[in-house]
Design a protein around this motif. Structure first.
Motif, PDB file in Angstrom:
ATOM      1  N   UNK A 293      16.707 -11.725   4.619  1.00 31.03           N
ATOM      2  CA  UNK A 293      15.207 -11.519   4.254  1.00 31.03           C
ATOM      3  C   UNK A 293      14.470 -12.686   3.972  1.00 31.03           C
ATOM      4  N   UNK A 294      13.060 -12.552   4.475  1.00 31.19           N
ATOM      5  CA  UNK A 294      12.207 -13.807   4.061  1.00 31.19           C
ATOM      6  C   UNK A 294      12.730 -15.030   4.545  1.00 31.19           C
ATOM      7  N   UNK A 295      13.125 -15.496   5.950  1.00 29.16           N
ATOM      8  CA  UNK A 295      13.644 -16.378   6.338  1.00 29.16           C
ATOM      9  C   UNK A 295      12.329 -17.113   7.161  1.00 29.16           C
ATOM     10  N   UNK A 296      11.941 -18.166   6.969  1.00 25.27           N
ATOM     11  CA  UNK A 296      10.665 -18.835   7.411  1.00 25.27           C
ATOM     12  C   UNK A 296      10.857 -18.971   8.737  1.00 25.27           C
ATOM     13  N   UNK A 297       9.843 -18.461   9.700  1.00 23.66           N
ATOM     14  CA  UNK A 297       9.855 -18.480  11.248  1.00 23.66           C
ATOM     15  C   UNK A 297      10.680 -19.747  11.878  1.00 23.66           C
ATOM     16  N   UNK A 298      10.329 -21.291  11.181  1.00 24.15           N
ATOM     17  CA  UNK A 298      10.806 -22.122  11.724  1.00 24.15           C
ATOM     18  C   UNK A 298      12.305 -22.309  11.526  1.00 24.15           C
ATOM     19  N   UNK A 299      12.763 -21.874  10.561  1.00 28.43           N
ATOM     20  CA  UNK A 299      14.043 -22.047  10.371  1.00 28.43           C
ATOM     21  C   UNK A 299      14.882 -20.756  11.040  1.00 28.43           C
TER      22      UNK A 299
END
Length: 639
Positions: A293-299
């Protein structure tokens, strides 16, 4: 007594200490010449002491700098605390320990170029880049045909090779090339190439400006711990880095950045160990990152792109396609991801699926050069020669990343040749200037550099005179066995299926393919196969064939080249009509003779005409290029 006492008093005052009364001299002490000298001496001493202290302080500063550099005496985290969020010096999307080092002048500020292929500027793991290999091209690289013809119109990749497989050659894509595209309009008569400054596209400039953000709110609170593990990875301490990230993942199981670091460490260690098993762990870890959950889009984008790349490297092309399709679902506006999905379809041999993808891309982005060259490539594979030309040409002229591929220059030139357009050789020259072709004539794509290159060879030049003499001595035996197969009309001679014929019929009966004996075929011609068994230069040639070739009257074979410079081709004439059969290699044309061997290098452009009234039958024997070492012959990948 009085005199001795006076002497003792004088001694206590010390030598040179003579008290003089002003009354005795009638002068003030300070006005005397002796007094002036003493005062000047005291001032000089003070100045010397000052400079001595300065020198001591300078030396201390120098040694402190050495200590900082070599013994990590600086508390970088304290600098981080003072400047957090203010200065991103190392381009990782936040301010951390590495930024502090840049500010202190201990490391240079890196230049990160985010690209669709590698958003984090990461080092890629290629089997070709491992020690001992000649670095054959990977990522969407041109691939050789499995026959005697031009590079295949099937889109394949070398990345499916195991990480420990080596093939000592250098394809065009691995050679140094200028940084800008030389189109026919910019080509001069000279064959020397000169580097020209590249012109960055708008997308490339934007990519450089945008730094990927890899930390969510929680990861920012443990940034120092992540940085410590990442520091080990950047220093190449793979095992220590992996242990550090594994500990962080155990401590913070919901941290995307910690798990991504673990995946990267496994990826790095796989390269070091040349281990597919370790690489599989990295592939799984990348997947775990994307599911948190809550993974940054760039990552997410960086993680899944890397996962797809590593899956392709391992030969798991369908898995790579599924990963890329997931990326497109998450980032539907990213055209580059859609283009990557098209490539994945091509790698699976699904030209129809790839064609649909590129039609969708071109509907949204009509000027996308990457989509154009691939779409043109697909059209040519469908034998839509004239339709393919504008897409291949405009795609190459765009100069966009992914378009500078020798195969596209090859097929554009070939399409132009087939339509009678003389600008074909301008594009071959452009491909040569870009480093894709050895010359305008020699356009093979899988080459070992430095091998002797000439279109026609004499037997004594090859070192294979024993083989040539055997073939010529036994040509009647070989001919009779071939005729028995041909006359039986049992379907052993298969039609040429490389789309090389303009007109006519051309059949082949193969005995050895890629260094492997076709036992079932040899049952029909046992004497011929028995004769060849003694000549490993032919039977072990993994980049060639041994076969009979029959060409019917009225056949014309388009100009074409073979896929590699690693072989020479022998033609033994068996049944040759008196007139009308000829072969051109570069600008020299020759004719076959019954019982005689012609030797040429089929990586050079060649063309065949069969204008006689009856069929022509020859025996083709490919042999290793004589200048290849035994190690190279053993380790080169098959074609």
């Amino acid at each position: 007594m009085k005199q001795k006492k006076a002497l003792r008093n004088h001694a206590r005052k010390g030598p040179g200490r003579i008290e003089v009364s002003s009354k005795q001299t009638g002068q003030v002490c300070g006005d005397s010449p002796g007094g002036n000298t003493a005062i000047k001496s005291e001032k000089k001493t003070e100045r010397n002491s000052f400079f001595s202290w300065l020198l001591v302080l300078a030396l201390l500063g120098a040694w402190l700098s050495v200590g900082v550099m070599w013994f990590d005496l600086v508390d970088y985290n304290s600098v981080v605390g003072a400047l957090g969020g203010v200065y991103d010096a190392d381009g990782d999307g936040d301010f951390d320990v590495e930024d502090a080092k840049v500010l202190l002048g201990l490391t240079e500020k890196p230049v990160m170029v985010a690209s669709p292929e590698n958003p984090l500027g990461e080092k890629e793991l290629h089997a070709e880049s491992l020690p001992g290999e000649n670095k054959e091209s990977t990522s969407h690289s041109p691939h050789g045909s499995t026959s005697d013809a031009e590079p295949s119109l099937e889109f394949t990749t070398e990345e499916s090779r195991p990480a420990n497989q080596i093939s000592p050659e250098v394809p065009p894509a691995a050679q140094p090339v200028p940084t800008s595209v030389s189109t026919p309009e910019s080509i001069t008569e000279t064959t020397e190439f000169t580097e020209e400054p590249s012109v960055e596209s708008k997308e490339e400039k934007e990519a450089k400006k945008k730094t990927p953000k890899l930390l969510n709110k929680f990861d920012k609170t443990i940034k120092s711990e992540i940085n410590a593990a990442e520091k080990l990875r950047k220093k190449g301490k793979n095992e220590e880095s992996l242990r550090a990230f594994e500990a962080l993942v155990q401590k913070f199981p919901q941290s995307p950045r910690c798990r991504y670091g673990k995946a990267q460490a496994e990826d790095d260690l796989a390269e070091k160990m040349r281990s597919n098993e370790m690489l599989l762990k990295a592939v799984n870890s990348y997947k775990e990152v994307s599911e948190l959950p809550d993974v940054p889009p760039d990552l997410i984008k960086a993680t899944l792109k890397r996962r797809a790349d590593r899956q392709q490297f391992l030969g798991r092309t369908r898995g790579s396609l599924a990963t890329l399709e997931k990326l497109v679902q998450i980032f539907p506006e990213d055209i580059s991801l859609k283009n990557d999905v098209g490539v994945a379809h091509l790698l699976l041999g699904d030209n129809k699926g790839a064609k649909q993808i590129y039609e969708e891309v071109l509907a949204r982005a009509p000027n996308d050069g990457f989509a154009k060259v691939h779409y043109g490539f697909i059209l040519k594979s469908e034998n839509k020669i004239a339709e393919s030309i504008p897409y291949l040409r405009e795609g190459l002229e765009s100069g966009e990343p992914g378009t500078d591929d020798g195969r596209f220059y090859f097929h554009l030139g070939d399409a132009l040749q087939r339509t009678g357009d003389k600008s074909a050789y301008d594009w071959y020259e452009a491909g040569h200037r870009r480093g894709h072709f050895a010359s305008v004539w020699q356009r093979s794509l899988y080459n070992v550099p430095g091998l002797r290159a000439q279109p026609w060879w004499k037997a004594e030049e090859t070192g294979y005179t024993a083989l040539v003499k055997m073939l010529e001595r036994n040509w009647l035996t070989i001919r009779d066995e071939a005729l028995s197969v041909l006359d039986s009309n049992n379907g052993q001679f298969l039609p040429e299926d490389e789309n090389l014929r303009e007109t006519g019929k051309w059949g082949q009966f193969t005995l050895w393919q890629q260094g492997r004996k076709a036992t079932s075929s040899c049952r029909y011609v046992p004497k011929t196969c028995s004769l060849l068994e003694r000549y490993p230069e032919a039977t072990s040639c993994k980049r060639g064939q041994i076969k009979f070739s029959v060409m019917q009257a009225g056949t014309h074979v388009w100009p074409h080249t073979g896929p590699t410079n690693c072989r020479l081709r022998m033609h033994l004439g068996l049944v040759i009509p008196s007139k009308g059969c000829r072969i051109r290699c570069t600008n020299q044309t020759r004719e076959w003779e019954e019982g005689k061997v012609l030797i040429f290098d089929d990586s050079f452009e060649h063309e065949v005409w069969q204008e006689a009234e009856s069929y022509r039958l020859i025996f083709i024997v490919d042999v290793w290029h004589p200048e290849l070492t035994q190690l190279q012959r053993q380790t080169l990948s098959p074609i």
